[in-house]
Structures are given as C-alpha cells and as structure tokens.
Design an enzyme around this catalytic site. Structure first.
Site, short mmCIF file in Angstrom:
data_model
loop_
_atom_site.label_atom_id
_atom_site.label_comp_id
_atom_site.label_asym_id
_atom_site.label_seq_id
_atom_site.Cartn_x
_atom_site.Cartn_y
_atom_site.Cartn_z
N TYR A 13 -32.29 5.67 -41.78
CA TYR A 13 -31.01 5.00 -41.99
C TYR A 13 -30.99 3.60 -41.88
N VAL A 14 -31.82 3.00 -40.71
CA VAL A 14 -31.72 1.56 -40.73
C VAL A 14 -33.21 0.97 -41.34
N ASN A 92 -36.80 6.25 -34.45
CA ASN A 92 -35.52 6.86 -33.76
C ASN A 92 -35.82 6.73 -32.29
N THR A 93 -34.59 6.60 -31.32
CA THR A 93 -35.00 6.46 -29.82
C THR A 93 -33.94 7.33 -29.41
N THR A 95 -31.86 10.62 -27.29
CA THR A 95 -31.57 11.04 -25.71
C THR A 95 -32.91 11.86 -25.44
N GLU A 162 -30.07 -4.04 -34.97
CA GLU A 162 -29.31 -3.94 -36.11
C GLU A 162 -28.06 -3.35 -35.84
N GLU A 166 -23.15 3.15 -40.69
CA GLU A 166 -23.38 3.81 -41.93
C GLU A 166 -22.06 4.04 -42.80
N LYS A 222 -26.96 -5.37 -27.70
CA LYS A 222 -26.98 -4.22 -28.83
C LYS A 222 -26.25 -2.81 -28.16
N CYS A 278 -25.39 7.01 -32.66
CA CYS A 278 -25.73 6.20 -31.79
C CYS A 278 -24.85 5.91 -30.61
N PHE A 279 -23.46 5.95 -30.81
CA PHE A 279 -22.33 5.72 -29.65
C PHE A 279 -22.88 6.41 -28.42
N LYS A 341 -18.48 10.59 -40.71
CA LYS A 341 -17.61 9.59 -41.07
C LYS A 341 -17.64 9.47 -42.67
P1 NAD Z 1 -33.76 7.96 -38.30
O1 NAD Z 1 -34.00 9.12 -37.44
O2 NAD Z 1 -32.91 8.17 -39.59
O3 NAD Z 1 -35.23 7.24 -38.94
C1 NAD Z 1 -36.33 7.06 -38.05
C2 NAD Z 1 -37.61 7.29 -38.84
O4 NAD Z 1 -38.67 7.01 -38.09
C3 NAD Z 1 -37.67 8.68 -39.35
O5 NAD Z 1 -37.89 8.83 -40.71
C4 NAD Z 1 -39.11 9.11 -38.67
O6 NAD Z 1 -40.09 10.18 -39.15
C5 NAD Z 1 -39.71 7.84 -38.35
N1 NAD Z 1 -40.80 7.79 -37.16
C6 NAD Z 1 -40.68 8.30 -35.90
N2 NAD Z 1 -41.74 8.09 -35.31
C7 NAD Z 1 -42.56 7.50 -36.20
C8 NAD Z 1 -43.98 7.14 -35.84
N3 NAD Z 1 -44.68 6.97 -34.92
N4 NAD Z 1 -44.60 6.48 -37.19
C9 NAD Z 1 -43.94 6.54 -38.26
N5 NAD Z 1 -42.43 6.75 -38.44
C10 NAD Z 1 -41.90 7.50 -37.52
O7 NAD Z 1 -33.17 6.88 -37.33
P2 NAD Z 1 -32.03 5.59 -37.69
O8 NAD Z 1 -31.12 6.09 -37.75
O9 NAD Z 1 -32.84 5.02 -38.84
O10 NAD Z 1 -32.06 4.82 -36.41
C11 NAD Z 1 -33.31 4.04 -36.03
C12 NAD Z 1 -33.05 3.19 -34.63
O11 NAD Z 1 -31.97 2.22 -35.26
C13 NAD Z 1 -32.75 3.96 -33.41
O12 NAD Z 1 -32.95 3.09 -32.34
C14 NAD Z 1 -31.22 3.55 -33.63
O13 NAD Z 1 -30.27 3.79 -32.62
C15 NAD Z 1 -31.08 2.46 -34.53
N6 NAD Z 1 -29.83 2.19 -35.04
C16 NAD Z 1 -29.42 3.11 -35.75
C17 NAD Z 1 -27.99 2.65 -36.51
C18 NAD Z 1 -27.58 3.77 -37.70
O14 NAD Z 1 -26.48 3.47 -38.59
N7 NAD Z 1 -28.27 4.82 -38.09
C19 NAD Z 1 -27.57 1.50 -36.52
C20 NAD Z 1 -28.18 0.62 -35.77
C21 NAD Z 1 -29.06 0.93 -35.02
C1 UGA Z 2 -21.86 2.17 -35.19
C2 UGA Z 2 -21.52 0.52 -35.05
O1 UGA Z 2 -20.07 0.42 -35.67
C3 UGA Z 2 -22.65 -0.08 -35.69
O2 UGA Z 2 -22.33 -1.72 -35.43
C4 UGA Z 2 -23.89 0.14 -35.12
O3 UGA Z 2 -25.11 -0.60 -35.52
C5 UGA Z 2 -24.14 1.49 -35.13
O4 UGA Z 2 -23.21 2.37 -34.43
C6 UGA Z 2 -25.37 1.94 -34.53
O5 UGA Z 2 -25.97 1.35 -33.70
O6 UGA Z 2 -26.00 3.23 -34.78
P1 UGA Z 2 -21.87 3.83 -37.09
O7 UGA Z 2 -22.13 5.11 -36.02
O8 UGA Z 2 -22.62 4.21 -38.19
O9 UGA Z 2 -21.80 2.44 -36.58
O10 UGA Z 2 -20.12 4.08 -37.74
P2 UGA Z 2 -18.92 3.38 -37.19
O11 UGA Z 2 -18.06 3.15 -38.18
O12 UGA Z 2 -19.04 2.56 -36.01
O13 UGA Z 2 -18.07 4.93 -36.69
C7 UGA Z 2 -18.60 5.77 -35.48
C8 UGA Z 2 -17.63 6.80 -35.26
O14 UGA Z 2 -16.60 6.48 -34.84
C9 UGA Z 2 -17.39 7.70 -36.38
O15 UGA Z 2 -17.26 8.95 -36.38
C10 UGA Z 2 -15.89 7.16 -36.99
O16 UGA Z 2 -15.19 8.00 -37.43
C11 UGA Z 2 -15.39 6.75 -35.50
N1 UGA Z 2 -14.45 5.76 -35.43
C12 UGA Z 2 -14.70 4.48 -35.96
C13 UGA Z 2 -12.96 6.26 -35.05
O17 UGA Z 2 -12.83 7.47 -34.85
N2 UGA Z 2 -11.91 5.32 -35.09
C14 UGA Z 2 -12.26 4.06 -35.50
O18 UGA Z 2 -11.22 3.19 -35.36
C15 UGA Z 2 -13.70 3.63 -35.83
#
Ligand code: NAD
Ligand code: UGA
Length: 464
Positions: A13-14, A92-93, A95, A162, A166, A222, A278-279, A341
């Site tokens: 997703y990132v 991915n990181t 818990t 980041e 989403e 972050k 993430c939260f 969401k």
């Molecule tokens: P994700 O699970 O969608 O993607 C991670 C990918 O990494 C997977 O496709 C997995 O197969 C791959 N992977 C794992 N180990 C690997 C390896 N050794 N070599 C190659 N590929 C490998 O995760 P995500 O949601 O993209 O999140 C990634 C990181 O970004 C996390 O630390 C998360 O906390 C952070 N983050 C996520 C969001 C979000 O909105 N999802 C926003 C900000 C930060």
């Molecule tokens: C959140 C942060 O907003 C991003 O800045 C961050 O990068 C990301 O986590 C991350 O590190 O993964 P995300 O989880 O994708 O992003 O979406 P949010 O819009 O933050 O919503 C999180 C949850 O809170 C959802 O279930 C949403 O419905 C809920 N929410 C949000 C509420 O219930 N009320 C609000 O007012 C806002």
C-alpha cells in the site's frame, strides 16, 4: 549526487503508490519496485491496469502513464538492488505475534532480511531509505548489519516516513503537508545523501514543505503523528458515548470544538472505531518503547487510546444485541461495508471484523456487502481471529454483490464503512424488504436520521 536508479523493496500500500508517483514526477529516474510476493507483482504488471492489486482513486492512471517507461515491477530483487543508487525499504512491520514483546513490539524480521539482502548484493555505495514505519533507533540496527556483513561499500541510512492515508494516497503523495527526511546531518556524506533525496521530492514538492532532521527525530515523528491522530478519534469517540447518555449530539460537539483554531476541525468524526493497519500497531509499538525505557506513565497514557477504541467497537456491537431484544441468535444482520474506511479495499484491523466476531459469538447470521472487498478477504479476516472454524465462518457469513440483496429479509442493517454510495441507496426499497421492526445502526454518522425515521426505520447512530 544525482539519483538515476531507485529500487523499492515492498510493493504494498505504501511502496506501490509512492513509487508510482515518484516515477510519474521524475521521468529521468528509473524506479523498480520489487517484492517476494509473485502474485502481487503479477497483478502490478497486469495488462489491464484496473487489475493492479491496490485500489486508490487516481492510481491506475499514474501506473498506466509510467509503467514500462520508468516504472517497473519485478520479483528479481537482487538485480534491482545491484542497479540502484537509492534503495527504499517499504516492507511490512506488523506487531510481533511471538516471543519478547508479543502483541506490542514491531516485528522487524522483514526489515532485517532486507538489510541482509542489500549487504549481500551491493557492490557499490548505496543510500538506504527507511520508508516503513519503524521504532526509534532502528537505523542504528540497519547500519550495524550493513557495515558488518556488507562487501565493504559505504551506506548512508535515511529515514523518510510516509504520511499518506489510504483512500487519498495519490492526492496525499502529490500534495503532501510535508515530506520528512532524517539523516546523519553532522557529516558531509550524510548531508549529501539527505540532499539527494530532497532533490527527488523537489521535482514536485515545494522546498519549504521538505523538512530535514536527524534520523531519530524523523523515526519518532512518524509514531508520534499516528498516535496524535488516533488519539483525536478516541477522544471524540469517548465523547460520543457521553452524548448518547445526555442528549448532546457528537457532530454538533465536534463542530463547536473544532471551530477553535487551536483544535481544528479535521479528524473529529466519531465512528465505530478506527481501523487500518497502522494506528493500533504504531501505538502499541510506542507503548512498548516507552515501557522499555521504564516510562510507565507515558506508556499508560497512550495505551488508553487503544483501550477506548476497543471499547467503541464492542459498545457498537453490544448495542445491536441489546436493541434487538437482547438476542440476535439466528437473526440476519446486514453489514454495509467491510473496509476500514471508504475508497480502499484494505480491511486490516477494520472495526467491521470485530463487530462481526462479537455478533457471531451471539449466534447471528451475517450478510456483508462492500463495493471493493472480495469474499475471500472477508473470510480470511474472520479466520485469522481463530474464534471459530473456517467452516463455521463460511456457514454463518454470506457475502453478496448488491446492497439490496444484502438487506433483504434482514432484522437489522449495520453501516460499518462510510462509502458514498450508501447515502444514495433507495432506503424505502430496503425498508420494504426488511423484517419489522426494521433496525438501522449507523456506525459512521453517514445517514440522515430524519429521512430514515420518516420511512419507518428504528434508527441508531453513534453519538446521538
Ligand atoms: P504491505 O503489507 O501492503 O506491503 C509490504 C510488502 O512487503 C508486501 O507485499 C510483502 O510481500 C513485501 N515484503 C516483505 N518482506 C519482504 C522482503 N524481505 N523482500 C521483498 N518484499 C518483502 O504494507 P504497507 O501497508 O505498504 O506498509 C509498509 C510499511 O509502511 C509499514 O511499516 C507501515 O507501517 C508503513 N505505512 C503504511 C501506510 C499505509 O497506509 N498502509 C502508511 C504509512 C506508513
Ligand atoms: C493513517 C494516517 O492518517 C496517515 O497519515 C498514516 O500515514 C497512516 O495511518 C499510516 O501510517 O498507515 P489511514 O490509516 O490510511 O492513515 O487512514 P485514516 O484516514 O487515518 O483513518 C484511520 C481510521 O480512523 C479509519 O478507520 C477511519 O475511519 C478512522 N477515522 C478517521 C475516524 O473514525 N474518524 C476520523 O475523524 C478520522
């Protein structure tokens, strides 16, 4: 130092959306996104760009523009590392589910595997960028591994967390509030590495929004940002329960409070509870870090955000049971929405999963409609909880393709995700086809109470 080749490990997703935007905005940089998950990479390369594995408004267009030009998706991780000047780690990181820190600390095994692979493959100097969300001081561990197991080449470690959310990933990436880059700003090499990454973002982000700090501040900012955001949701959700008891309305309270410019109006929407990958993970990690330094009051303070969120999900579910005359056994309950969401197909930690689990324990029959989530994902989410057998989950939960089919002959409808299309449904038709009294529980404050009550629904909304 000019970056020509970027490799991003992790096509999730990132990694996927972030690299697509970098490739679009920097046509002279080759960007290769690699992953061990072959199916995911195949989906990113699907000839029909609508089949890419992540649904984000606007993303498929960007991928279509850049893919094959300077954006590539591959499972050949070694070649991409070898060629790159700059390597983002975006894996991915989650818990930890075992051992020390189980249920709290971040599991860094995927990060360490990436570091060891980079160390094995790299034959020239590299800038390694932490894109994943990591505990403060992880950069030190990365550096130790790279310096001690590498081929004698030099590494600079940067932290570039980041902040995209989403559902709005593309607009967040194109117009970020800020870009944060942490690096070793006390050395010339460190400064050059920071500048190289600043130059990448400067293709489209105004300089004043690109913030540079030391590595530890960047890593900790972050976790802090996510903790503050989640805290706002738990704060307003705590008030929602008080509103329900006192005749106040949580939307009116949020509006009144948010008009104070010191507080601000955003992120004060009461809900059935926050979800997303993430939260919870990041706050648990923060709590773990605080405890590991013996800062128990700090840890307890942040843990309350999670406790409140769990309470909100449970409270929503138990209110359904109470309202349906204290039993939902054998009753059909419709779920509108499963994603955590709107505008995403991501279901990780979605409140819907926990509400469903609670109601299934009360022997309800659940029918789900979500415009973007597939049936196999819904079953996988429930199976993951391990509360009952896979067969039972499939026998008691049905997934259908239209909201009207989902609501037919049900005792109650629960709205769990705020998809826009739910406001435009023909609620009269839904009401006509439900059992009476027809109960409607709005977990997102999406629907207008007056019009639903006029139709005849018994209407319950969070915080009113
Ligand atoms: P994700 O699970 O969608 O993607 C991670 C990918 O990494 C997977 O496709 C997995 O197969 C791959 N992977 C794992 N180990 C690997 C390896 N050794 N070599 C190659 N590929 C490998 O995760 P995500 O949601 O993209 O999140 C990634 C990181 O970004 C996390 O630390 C998360 O906390 C952070 N983050 C996520 C969001 C979000 O909105 N999802 C926003 C900000 C930060
Ligand atoms: C959140 C942060 O907003 C991003 O800045 C961050 O990068 C990301 O986590 C991350 O590190 O993964 P995300 O989880 O994708 O992003 O979406 P949010 O819009 O933050 O919503 C999180 C949850 O809170 C959802 O279930 C949403 O419905 C809920 N929410 C949000 C509420 O219930 N009320 C609000 O007012 C806002």
């Amino acid at each position: 130092m000019k970056i020509k080749n970027i490799c991003c490990i992790g096509a999730g997703y990132v990694g996927g959306p972030t690299m697509a935007v970098i490739a679009q905005k920097c046509p002279e940089i080759n960007v290769t996104v690699v992953d061990i998950n072959e199916n995911r990479i195949a989906a990113w390369n699907d000839v029909d760009v609508e089949n890419i594995p992540i649904y984000e408004p606007g993303l498929s267009k960007i991928v279509e523009e850049a893919r094959g030009r300077n954006l590539f998706f591959s499972t050949d991780i070694d070649s991409a590392i070898d060629k790159a000047d700059m390597i983002f780690i975006s894996v991915n990181t989650p818990t930890k589910t075992y051992g020390i820190g189980k249920g709290m600390a971040a599991d860094l095994k995927y990060i360490e595997l990436c570091a060891r692979q980079i160390a094995r493959v790299a034959k020239d100097d590299k800038i390694v960028v932490e894109k994943s969300t990591l505990p403060v001081r992880t950069a030190q561990a990365l550096k130790d591994i790279l310096d001690n197991t590498g081929n004698g080449v030099n590494y600079q470690i940067l932290s570039n967390p980041e902040f995209l959310a989403e559902g709005t990933a593309v607009s967040d990436l194109i117009n970020p509030d800020r870009v944060l880059i942490g690096g070793d700003i006390d050395t010339t090499e460190g400064k050059e590495a920071v500048q190289a990454l600043v130059d990448v973002y400067a293709h489209w982000v105004p300089q004043k929004q690109i913030l540079t700090t030391n590595v530890w501040s960047s890593e900790l900012s972050k976790l802090t940002a996510n903790a503050f955001l989640a805290q706002r949701v738990s704060s307003i959700n705590a008030m929602s329960e008080l509103c329900e008891r006192t005749g106040a309305d949580v939307n009116e309270v949020a509006k009144a409070v948010g008009m104070d410019s010191r507080i601000g109006p955003k992120f004060l929407k009461s809900s059935v509870g926050f979800g997303g990958s993430c939260f919870q993970k990041d706050i648990l990690n923060l709590v773990y870090i605080a405890k590991s330094f013996g800062l128990n009051e700090v840890a307890d303070y942040w843990e309350q955000v999670i406790i409140m969120n769990d309470h909100q999900k449970r409270r929503f579910a138990s209110n359904i049971v109470k309202t349906l005359y204290n039993t939902v056994s054998g009753k059909k309950i419709t779920f509108l929405g499963w994603a955590f969401k709107k505008d995403t197909n991501d279901t990780r930690e979605s409140a819907a999963i926990y509400v469903a689990d609670y109601l299934l324990n009360e022997q309800a029959e659940i029918v789900v409609y979500d415009p973007k989530v597939k049936a196999e994902q819904i079953y996988a989410d429930l199976d993951y909880l391990n509360t009952r057998t896979e067969e039972e989950n499939r026998a008691r939960v049905t997934v259908v393709n239209t909201p009207y089919d989902a609501c037919k002959e049900s005792h109650a409808v629960a709205l769990l995700t705020e998809w826009d299309e739910f406001t435009e449904l023909n609620w009269q038709q839904i009401y006509d086809n439900m059992l009476k009294p027809a109960f409607l529980f709005d977990g997102r404050r999406l629907l207008e109470k007056r019009t639903k009550e006029e139709i005849g629904f018994e209407f319950y909304a969070i915080g009113s």
